[in-house]
Every structure is written in C-alpha cells, then in structure tokens.
Design a protein around this motif. Structure first.
Motif, short mmCIF file in Angstrom:
data_model
loop_
_atom_site.label_atom_id
_atom_site.label_comp_id
_atom_site.label_asym_id
_atom_site.label_seq_id
_atom_site.Cartn_x
_atom_site.Cartn_y
_atom_site.Cartn_z
N GLU A 96 0.81 -1.21 0.00
CA GLU A 96 0.00 0.00 0.00
C GLU A 96 0.85 1.27 0.00
N LYS A 97 2.17 1.09 0.06
CA LYS A 97 3.04 2.26 0.12
C LYS A 97 4.06 2.23 -1.02
N ASN A 98 3.53 1.95 -2.21
CA ASN A 98 4.32 2.03 -3.44
C ASN A 98 5.57 1.17 -3.43
N GLY A 99 5.43 -0.03 -2.89
CA GLY A 99 6.56 -0.96 -2.95
C GLY A 99 7.70 -0.61 -2.02
N LYS A 100 7.44 0.13 -0.97
CA LYS A 100 8.49 0.49 -0.02
C LYS A 100 9.06 -0.76 0.64
N GLU A 101 10.37 -0.91 0.64
CA GLU A 101 11.00 -2.10 1.18
C GLU A 101 11.85 -1.78 2.40
N GLY A 102 12.07 -2.79 3.24
CA GLY A 102 12.93 -2.63 4.39
C GLY A 102 13.44 -3.98 4.83
N ILE A 103 14.43 -3.99 5.70
CA ILE A 103 15.00 -5.23 6.20
C ILE A 103 14.64 -5.37 7.68
N ILE A 104 14.04 -6.49 8.04
CA ILE A 104 13.60 -6.76 9.41
C ILE A 104 14.35 -7.97 9.94
N LYS A 105 14.96 -7.84 11.14
CA LYS A 105 15.57 -8.98 11.81
C LYS A 105 14.50 -9.65 12.64
N LEU A 106 14.29 -10.94 12.42
CA LEU A 106 13.13 -11.61 13.00
C LEU A 106 13.44 -13.05 13.35
N THR A 107 13.11 -13.44 14.58
CA THR A 107 13.18 -14.85 15.00
C THR A 107 11.75 -15.37 15.06
N VAL A 108 11.46 -16.42 14.31
CA VAL A 108 10.09 -16.92 14.22
C VAL A 108 10.02 -18.37 14.68
N LYS A 109 9.19 -18.62 15.68
CA LYS A 109 8.88 -19.99 16.10
C LYS A 109 7.42 -20.33 15.83
N VAL A 110 6.56 -19.30 15.79
CA VAL A 110 5.12 -19.52 15.69
C VAL A 110 4.53 -18.64 14.59
N VAL A 111 3.73 -19.25 13.71
CA VAL A 111 3.01 -18.54 12.66
C VAL A 111 1.53 -18.58 13.01
N VAL A 112 0.91 -17.40 13.12
CA VAL A 112 -0.50 -17.30 13.51
C VAL A 112 -1.31 -16.76 12.34
N LEU A 113 -2.39 -17.47 11.99
CA LEU A 113 -3.16 -17.14 10.81
C LEU A 113 -4.64 -16.99 11.13
#
Length: 278
Positions: free
Chosen positions: A11-28
């Motif tokens: 929604e923001k014209n393809g604005k990109e960034g880098i996020i450091k993330l540790t993931v153990k759980v995916v919630v949907l």
C-alpha cells in the motif's frame, strides 16, 4: 533461527525494508486472510503453511469460527498439524498433545442475559455455543446471519441457563444500544452482521489470550510470533506479536498498526510473505 526479512508494503508504493526476525510460531486468521473470497485455501497458501510446519514452525489458526466450521474449510493435512484458538480465543486446542482450555461465560452472567432478554426483547432468539455444540431457544431460519448448514438443539431458556456457554448469540432484538452498556463490564459484547447479531464471550478472552496460552506450551515468546489478519478482532494479536502482517484487504485501523502490508487474500498474500523465510 534468525531471519532477515525483506518486507514489501503493497500500500506504500513498494516500499522495502530489512527486518531482523526470529520466528517460532506462525498465527493465521482465516476469513479474509488465509481463505480467499470463496472461503477456500489456495494451493499456494497451503504449501507455504505446510512448508513452515515442516521447517519446525508451530502453526496456530486464530478464528472467530467454531471447530465444526473450521473443519469444513481446511484440508486434513492442516487440521492434523495446526493448533487452534476458536471463538476468538474462548476455546483453545492442540489436538496432537491433547491440550484444551475452555473459557466459558460465567453462568450467573448467562442467567442475567437471558432474564434481560425476556424482559426487554421477548421475541429475541437466544443461542448458546458450548465448545462445538449449538443450542437455541427456537428454530433458526435466518441464513443472512447464521450458517444453516448446522441445526441447533432446541432448549428452553431455563435449560440454556444450565449450560457453560462458550459464546452467546442474540438476534431478533429491538435495539442493541439498550443492551450493550448494561453488560460490557461483565462480558465481551460485539455487534455484527449490520447490527442484527449480538455476539457475547467471556470478558477475558481474545485471540491474543488464546495465542499466548499456546505459546506457553511451545516455550515460545510472543516476540517470536508472526501474525496475519484483516479485521478488528485481529487488533489485539497484532499488538502482542513479534511481527504483524495485514492483508491489503484489511480494515484501515489494522493496516495502520501492521509491520507490513501484504497482497490480498485473493492474491495469496500469506504465501508471498511466508516464502521469504522458509
């Protein structure tokens, strides 16, 4: 494992960034998120979620729906490998480990609600969801707000009071504005379906509380969760998550607080995010 996610905001014209993330759980979330407009899970979304499971992630389905409804929408391979926060967290289950926690509405409050309806909404339809069973004080025929694929057991109001309700639903009432202020300090009250349906649950439950209960069993911190949603009942789980992803079709308030906005539920928005770290 720590992931460096390249996130794209649709929604923001393809604005990109880098996020450091540790993931153990995916919630949907389901409706408007994992499911498309036809209430189906696409093969791309399905494969993305199963790949997460195979890579060691825990998968939580957090939905307002009851168990019987979820079973109609999800394939067996997901049902067998996910845990669930049904009824927006009022019923939490992990079938593999035999875990279940039910946060019912106190019977005293259920009795007050029925007595209030008898006095103020004498023709009101009152129905109780009790875990995965449905009870009502009269036959239900309104397909615009109820799923008539299922038929409730008919009980008198006096018999309904004896039940430990997971959720109470009211329809055919006069004016919900008269009801809501009277009970909001005792239970959680949500008015839906163009103000034709009042849905009531235990005041202390939400998708957030359900997710946190499951995370404690997984020995995962809330900062290690990534959550996907589209509607107002997803706000609390967005606030508690490590990383939040709103669908492009989400309500504006949810998109405003999301870490990322992905594509729509009809364009495999879930899969487009999950593929970046599996």
């Amino acid at each position: 494992m720590v992931y460096f996610m390249k996130c794209l905001d649709y929604e923001k014209n393809g604005k990109e960034g880098i996020i450091k993330l540790t993931v153990k759980v995916v919630v949907l979330d389901l409706d408007g998120t994992l499911l498309n407009s036809k209430k189906q899970i696409s093969s791309r979304n399905l494969n993305a979620v199963l790949n997460c499971h195979k890579s060691g992630k825990k998968i939580i389905i957090a939905t307002a729906r009851p168990p019987r409804s979820v079973k109609n929408f999800l394939p067996k391979e997901l049902l067998d490998n996910c845990s669930f926060a049904f009824y927006n967290g009022a019923l939490v289950c992990d079938y593999k480990i035999g875990y279940e926690e039910h946060s019912s509405i106190p019977r005293d409050f259920s009795k007050e609600i029925i007595e209030f309806c008898k006095e103020n909404f004498p023709h009101c339809t009152i129905s109780f969801e009790v875990k995965d069973k449905w009870y009502s004080n009269k036959e239900i025929t309104d397909s615009s707000i109820y799923n008539l694929r299922y038929i409730p057991h008919i009980l008198t109001n006096d018999k309904l009071i004896d039940l430990e309700a997971t959720k109470i639903m009211l329809s055919d009432f006069n004016d919900f504005k008269h009801f809501k202020p009277y009970f909001t300090d005792k239970v959680k009250v949500v008015v839906t379906d163009n103000q034709k349906l009042i849905q009531i649950t235990n005041k202390e439950v939400s998708k957030e509380t359900g997710i946190l209960k499951l995370c404690s069993h997984y020995e995962a911190d809330k900062s290690e969760t990534i959550v996907f949603g589209d509607d107002y009942n997803d706000l609390e789980m967005f606030r508690m998550s490590g990383y939040s992803v709103a669908m492009l079709n989400a309500v504006q308030e949810l998109k405003g607080m999301a870490d990322e906005i992905t594509d729509t539920n009809d364009n495999d928005g879930v899969a487009k995010v999950l593929k970046r770290f599996v």
